[in-house]
Design a protein around this motif. Sequence first.
Motif, mmCIF file in Angstrom:
data_model
loop_
_atom_site.group_PDB
_atom_site.id
_atom_site.type_symbol
_atom_site.label_atom_id
_atom_site.label_comp_id
_atom_site.label_asym_id
_atom_site.label_seq_id
_atom_site.Cartn_x
_atom_site.Cartn_y
_atom_site.Cartn_z
ATOM 1 N N GLU A 49 68.310 92.604 125.173
ATOM 2 C CA GLU A 49 69.121 93.790 124.912
ATOM 3 C C GLU A 49 69.569 93.752 123.457
ATOM 4 O O GLU A 49 70.055 92.727 122.983
ATOM 5 N N ARG A 50 69.384 94.874 122.756
ATOM 6 C CA ARG A 50 69.797 94.942 121.358
ATOM 7 C C ARG A 50 70.481 96.291 121.133
ATOM 8 O O ARG A 50 69.802 97.322 121.043
ATOM 9 N N PRO A 51 71.810 96.273 121.060
ATOM 10 C CA PRO A 51 72.512 97.541 120.856
ATOM 11 C C PRO A 51 72.039 98.204 119.565
ATOM 12 O O PRO A 51 71.939 97.555 118.529
ATOM 13 N N ALA A 63 72.431 100.613 124.472
ATOM 14 C CA ALA A 63 71.976 99.269 124.851
ATOM 15 C C ALA A 63 70.460 99.254 125.032
ATOM 16 O O ALA A 63 69.946 99.192 126.150
ATOM 17 N N TRP A 65 66.702 97.883 125.196
ATOM 18 C CA TRP A 65 65.977 96.649 125.467
ATOM 19 C C TRP A 65 64.709 96.741 124.631
ATOM 20 O O TRP A 65 63.978 97.742 124.706
ATOM 21 N N THR A 66 64.471 95.716 123.818
ATOM 22 C CA THR A 66 63.323 95.763 122.913
ATOM 23 C C THR A 66 62.624 94.407 122.874
ATOM 24 O O THR A 66 63.149 93.403 123.339
ATOM 25 N N LEU A 91 65.945 89.040 129.017
ATOM 26 C CA LEU A 91 66.515 90.154 129.792
ATOM 27 C C LEU A 91 67.145 89.596 131.067
ATOM 28 O O LEU A 91 66.823 88.487 131.486
ATOM 29 N N GLN A 148 62.876 99.674 132.255
ATOM 30 C CA GLN A 148 62.499 98.898 131.064
ATOM 31 C C GLN A 148 61.879 99.790 129.982
ATOM 32 O O GLN A 148 62.235 99.689 128.809
ATOM 33 N N ARG A 151 64.618 102.014 128.509
ATOM 34 C CA ARG A 151 65.506 101.391 127.525
ATOM 35 C C ARG A 151 64.784 101.007 126.239
ATOM 36 O O ARG A 151 65.409 100.422 125.354
ATOM 37 N N TRP A 186 73.545 104.955 128.901
ATOM 38 C CA TRP A 186 72.352 105.414 129.611
ATOM 39 C C TRP A 186 72.729 106.297 130.799
ATOM 40 O O TRP A 186 73.703 106.027 131.501
#
Length: 482
Positions: A49-51, A63, A65-66, A91, A148, A151, A186
């Motif tokens: 997770e990377r804000p 938030a 997810w990358t 994750l 996934q 995000r 989200w």
Amino acid sequence: MTSTRRAFLGGMLGAGAAVLSASPRAWGRVAPALPVSAPPRDFTFTAAERPTRLLDAPARDSALWTYTDAPFPVIRVRQNERIRAQLINHLPEHTSMHWHGIRLPSNMDGVPYLSQPPVLPGQSFTYDFAPPDTGTFFFHPHCNEPGQLGRGMLGALIVEGDETAPYDDELVLTLKDWRLAPDGAWLPFDTSEGAGRAGTFGTVRGVNGARPFTGTVPAKADVRLRLLNLDSSRVIEVGVEGAEAWVIAIDGHGVKPFALHTWRMGPAMRLDIAVRTPEAGGQLQLLDYFSATPWPMATLTAEGKNRRMGDFKAHPLKGTATPQADLKNAQRLPFTFSAASGGVTAAEVLGGLSPDDPFAKVLLDSLCIGGQTLWAINKASWPDDGHRTLPPPLAELRAGESYIFTLTNVTPHPHPIHLHGHVFEVLSASRQKLPRFHADTVLLLPKETIEIAFVAELGNWMFHCHVVEHLHHGMMGWVRVT
Ligand code: C2O
Ligand code: CU
């Protein structure tokens, strides 16, 4: 390098990133290795997770997810260059990397349970393969796809070496919308209204991030645009204004260039477009005409000295390296895409599979499936009781043999149909005027029948609609090639 090239989100990942021990574990049937060239290119992807700021203040960071610190990484390799990509999972749930459109050994295909064990939180897995085809591809997880992919778990894989004459510049444009509340949080990625219809749409449209893309291109130059529709649900119809535009590749595979009027792209489909940019100060726009008013996906302003004189002719790319199907001797198999007719029983799920079959003995997991079965292929739905049991394959094929799949859509919604591990030729479409071309995903319009042909490759391969809620709610199956 122009500023557009620098500006798009996600730079090229450097080679030489640390790769730890985790050697790929064989799971399922192992196809023979494709020709590789040394030394391998190592990449590390840390799913986390990377804000990230998608909406302006006062909204908070979203938030995401990358796979890398920058969303939508773009990696570039040469044709047949060996890739070793380590996925590290930070994750809170299991994940994987599926290399969409790449012909590779089935145990590198990134489908939990079918081709490898799921990569659990804290674990890692190294993918090791060499892409045999040039072009514009991408990667994504094959688990909890609505959550996934929704995000942001996506990246582009560019396999270079297809240009017969160099383009002056190139731009990677990744289309993906976001399901965001006004405060940046989200919204649900999977809704019963969306899942049972054309899919749940984002609230904020985006190209390479949150907004329509703006950038610069060299003036009077021949520029290659690599457009990827990586949205979970949205079908677009692409056109260009302000410049002459030609289609040069579909799903990465070079075609004889043809003038782009508009072209429909469902989720997962790609298009390479060649344009001759205007004089300095002029603008060209990439538009989506599949909405009430055309939506500007990208606005590009020309700058600098003119690069080219004379008429524009798109430089053709090399043709596909994919083997040609033997149409005369191909076996024909029909597939009907429909709504689910009702619940799936355990006996139907097990089908002919012996309980000793490794594919029947998969682990308990509730993340890979939807809670409700809405869609089906040949009346079979991907079961909604978890991956404890794989459904029987939709078809059993022989490696090296040619097949023609006849795809029929009996629903009122378009479905982008994708077959893993293969590149097929689209032979005919009953409702669209299409040239013959190669692809890995084809948009099947409502009430349409499309024929695709390919040579079967050894392994277990997913076959599904790429509207992620459709696959998540049953419109997914697999074929076994022995
Ligand atoms: Cu992008 Cu199973 O696919
Ligand atoms: Cu669908």
